[in-house]
Enzyme design. Structure first.
Site, short mmCIF file in Angstrom:
data_model
loop_
_atom_site.label_atom_id
_atom_site.label_comp_id
_atom_site.label_asym_id
_atom_site.label_seq_id
_atom_site.Cartn_x
_atom_site.Cartn_y
_atom_site.Cartn_z
N VAL A 140 -18.82 -60.25 77.24
CA VAL A 140 -19.22 -61.30 76.29
C VAL A 140 -18.05 -61.84 75.47
CG1 VAL A 140 -21.63 -60.58 76.07
CG2 VAL A 140 -19.92 -59.63 74.49
N SER A 145 -27.48 -55.46 62.26
CA SER A 145 -27.65 -54.03 61.95
C SER A 145 -27.94 -53.88 60.47
CB SER A 145 -26.35 -53.28 62.28
OG SER A 145 -26.38 -51.97 61.75
N TYR A 176 -17.19 -52.71 62.11
CA TYR A 176 -18.61 -52.78 62.49
C TYR A 176 -19.42 -53.48 61.39
CZ TYR A 176 -23.11 -51.40 64.46
OH TYR A 176 -24.38 -51.42 65.00
N ALA A 227 -18.35 -55.42 58.97
CA ALA A 227 -17.93 -56.82 58.83
C ALA A 227 -18.52 -57.66 59.95
CB ALA A 227 -16.40 -56.90 58.83
N SER A 228 -18.53 -57.13 61.17
CA SER A 228 -19.07 -57.91 62.30
C SER A 228 -20.55 -58.18 62.10
CB SER A 228 -18.82 -57.19 63.63
OG SER A 228 -19.61 -56.01 63.75
N LYS A 229 -21.28 -57.19 61.61
CA LYS A 229 -22.74 -57.35 61.48
C LYS A 229 -23.09 -58.30 60.33
CE LYS A 229 -23.75 -54.91 65.04
NZ LYS A 229 -24.34 -55.57 66.22
N1 LIG Z 1 -28.66 -47.98 68.19
C1 LIG Z 1 -28.59 -48.21 66.90
O1 LIG Z 1 -28.78 -47.29 66.07
C2 LIG Z 1 -28.32 -49.60 66.38
C3 LIG Z 1 -28.56 -49.85 65.03
C4 LIG Z 1 -28.32 -51.12 64.52
C5 LIG Z 1 -27.83 -52.11 65.36
N2 LIG Z 1 -27.60 -51.84 66.67
C6 LIG Z 1 -27.08 -52.93 67.49
O2 LIG Z 1 -27.92 -53.14 68.59
C7 LIG Z 1 -27.16 -53.70 69.66
C8 LIG Z 1 -27.47 -52.91 70.93
O3 LIG Z 1 -27.01 -51.58 70.74
P1 LIG Z 1 -27.66 -50.33 71.48
O4 LIG Z 1 -27.95 -49.33 70.46
O5 LIG Z 1 -28.71 -50.81 72.41
O6 LIG Z 1 -26.36 -49.82 72.27
P2 LIG Z 1 -26.13 -49.47 73.80
O7 LIG Z 1 -24.78 -48.86 73.84
O8 LIG Z 1 -27.30 -48.73 74.35
O9 LIG Z 1 -26.10 -50.93 74.48
C9 LIG Z 1 -25.06 -51.83 74.23
C10 LIG Z 1 -24.81 -52.61 75.51
O10 LIG Z 1 -23.77 -53.58 75.24
C11 LIG Z 1 -22.94 -53.63 76.38
N3 LIG Z 1 -21.63 -54.15 76.03
C12 LIG Z 1 -20.69 -53.58 75.23
N4 LIG Z 1 -19.59 -54.33 75.19
C13 LIG Z 1 -19.83 -55.40 75.99
C14 LIG Z 1 -19.06 -56.54 76.38
N5 LIG Z 1 -17.81 -56.73 75.93
N6 LIG Z 1 -19.63 -57.45 77.21
C15 LIG Z 1 -20.88 -57.26 77.69
N7 LIG Z 1 -21.64 -56.19 77.37
C16 LIG Z 1 -21.12 -55.29 76.53
C17 LIG Z 1 -22.86 -52.19 76.86
O11 LIG Z 1 -22.42 -52.11 78.21
C18 LIG Z 1 -24.29 -51.72 76.66
O12 LIG Z 1 -25.07 -51.92 77.81
C19 LIG Z 1 -25.70 -53.62 69.24
O13 LIG Z 1 -25.29 -54.89 68.81
C20 LIG Z 1 -25.72 -52.64 68.09
O14 LIG Z 1 -24.68 -52.86 67.18
C21 LIG Z 1 -27.84 -50.61 67.21
#
Ligand SMILES: NC(=O)c1ccc[n+]([C@@H]2O[C@H](COP(=O)([O-])OP(=O)(O)OC[C@H]3O[C@@H](n4cnc5c(N)ncnc54)[C@H](O)[C@@H]3O)[C@@H](O)[C@H]2O)c1
Length: 247
Positions: free
Chosen positions: A63, A142, A155, A157-159
């Site tokens: 991405v 997040s 992290y 800052a990005s969110k």
């Molecule tokens: N799990 C949590 O506790 C939590 C909490 C708050 C926010 N989030 C956010 O939710 C979103 C999903 O996270 P998740 O928990 O499902 O994590 P995850 O690791 O299960 O899934 C993240 C996916 O993003 C893909 N990815 C990473 N870098 C990439 C890139 N450069 N190009 C394309 N794909 C890429 C990975 O391959 C993976 O499949 C994220 O943005 C994360 O910050 C997660």
């Protein structure tokens, strides 16, 4: 399969795992065709959707790669005949103490979590605008957007940045395109489990609902934003966190 997203075309980034995979499955269950975008192999998500009678295809894309995203999203839109829904869920959480964070570390996290959302949203909204069908854009931020967390400079800052993008796009593209952010609290996925620390565990025990969330619980909110329940909602931030943050 069929439901309130019958005939809709959607793209979901981060669709190989966790929250993105759950959203892709949920949208497909309601009848949408899904372009599964991830740098990792999305075949497990695709197999799940196919087994349930849904329609999807994978695109292996980073991405953060501008040209690849432009071409990849255009290819997905051409294949589906348009685009109605875009979900940016790809993200990473490898960060560190500020004084030990290199510019490369910072750029890596900002690149995926913020620039990735920018590129996904820009390409999706270009396609929605070109086809004149309107659409819904959902950015996964997040609860870290609201409170600081040690060793998470990039992290957090990005969110917080994703919330800014969401509000600007809601103003730029209303009334046809609705843009919202979802802020999960801790959700049981590889991303959370990778970075688990005693501090995070302590915070989890302080969550009023007393547990971490499940990816399907975030997908349920994305579904609401994609459907009738989201028809008068734009530029908003929907927290789904068991009470971890009360912004
Ligand atoms: N799990 C949590 O506790 C939590 C909490 C708050 C926010 N989030 C956010 O939710 C979103 C999903 O996270 P998740 O928990 O499902 O994590 P995850 O690791 O299960 O899934 C993240 C996916 O993003 C893909 N990815 C990473 N870098 C990439 C890139 N450069 N190009 C394309 N794909 C890429 C990975 O391959 C993976 O499949 C994220 O943005 C994360 O910050 C997660």
């Amino acid at each position: 399969m069929g439901g309130f997203l019958d005939g809709k075309a959607a793209l979901v980034t981060g669709a190989a795992s966790g929250i993105g995979a759950a959203i892709a499955r949920a949208f497909a269950e309601e009848g949408a065709q899904i372009a599964l975008i991830d740098q990792a192999d999305t075949s497990a998500t695709q197999d799940h959707i196919t087994a349930a009678g849904g329609e999807s295809f994978g695109l292996q894309l980073d991405v953060t790669a501008e040209a690849a995203m432009t071409e990849g999203v255009a290819e997905a839109v051409a294949r589906m005949g348009g685009l109605d829904l875009s979900v940016a869920s790809a993200g990473i959480a490898d960060d560190g103490l500020l004084t030990e964070t290199s510019l490369a570390d910072w750029n890596r996290v900002i690149g995926v979590n913020l620039t990735g959302v920018f590129l996904t949203g820009r390409e999706a909204i270009r396609a929605m605008t070109a086809h004149g069908r309107g659409g819904r854009v959902i950015n996964i931020a997040s609860d870290h957007a609201f409170f600081g967390w040690k060793e998470r400079s990039a992290y957090c800052a990005s969110k917080a940045g994703i919330l800014g993008l969401t509000r600007v796009w809601a103003r730029e593209f209303g009334p046809d395109i609705l843009v919202n952010a979802v802020c999960p609290g801790p959700v049981e996925t590889p991303l959370l489990l990778d970075g688990i620390t005693p501090e995070i565990m302590a915070r989890e025990t302080d969550i009023p609902l007393g547990r971490v969330g499940q990816p399907d619980e975030i997908a349920a909110v994305a579904l609401a934003l994609a459907g009738k329940a989201g028809a008068f909602t734009t530029g908003q931030v929907w927290s789904v966190n068991g009470g971890s943050a009360m912004p």
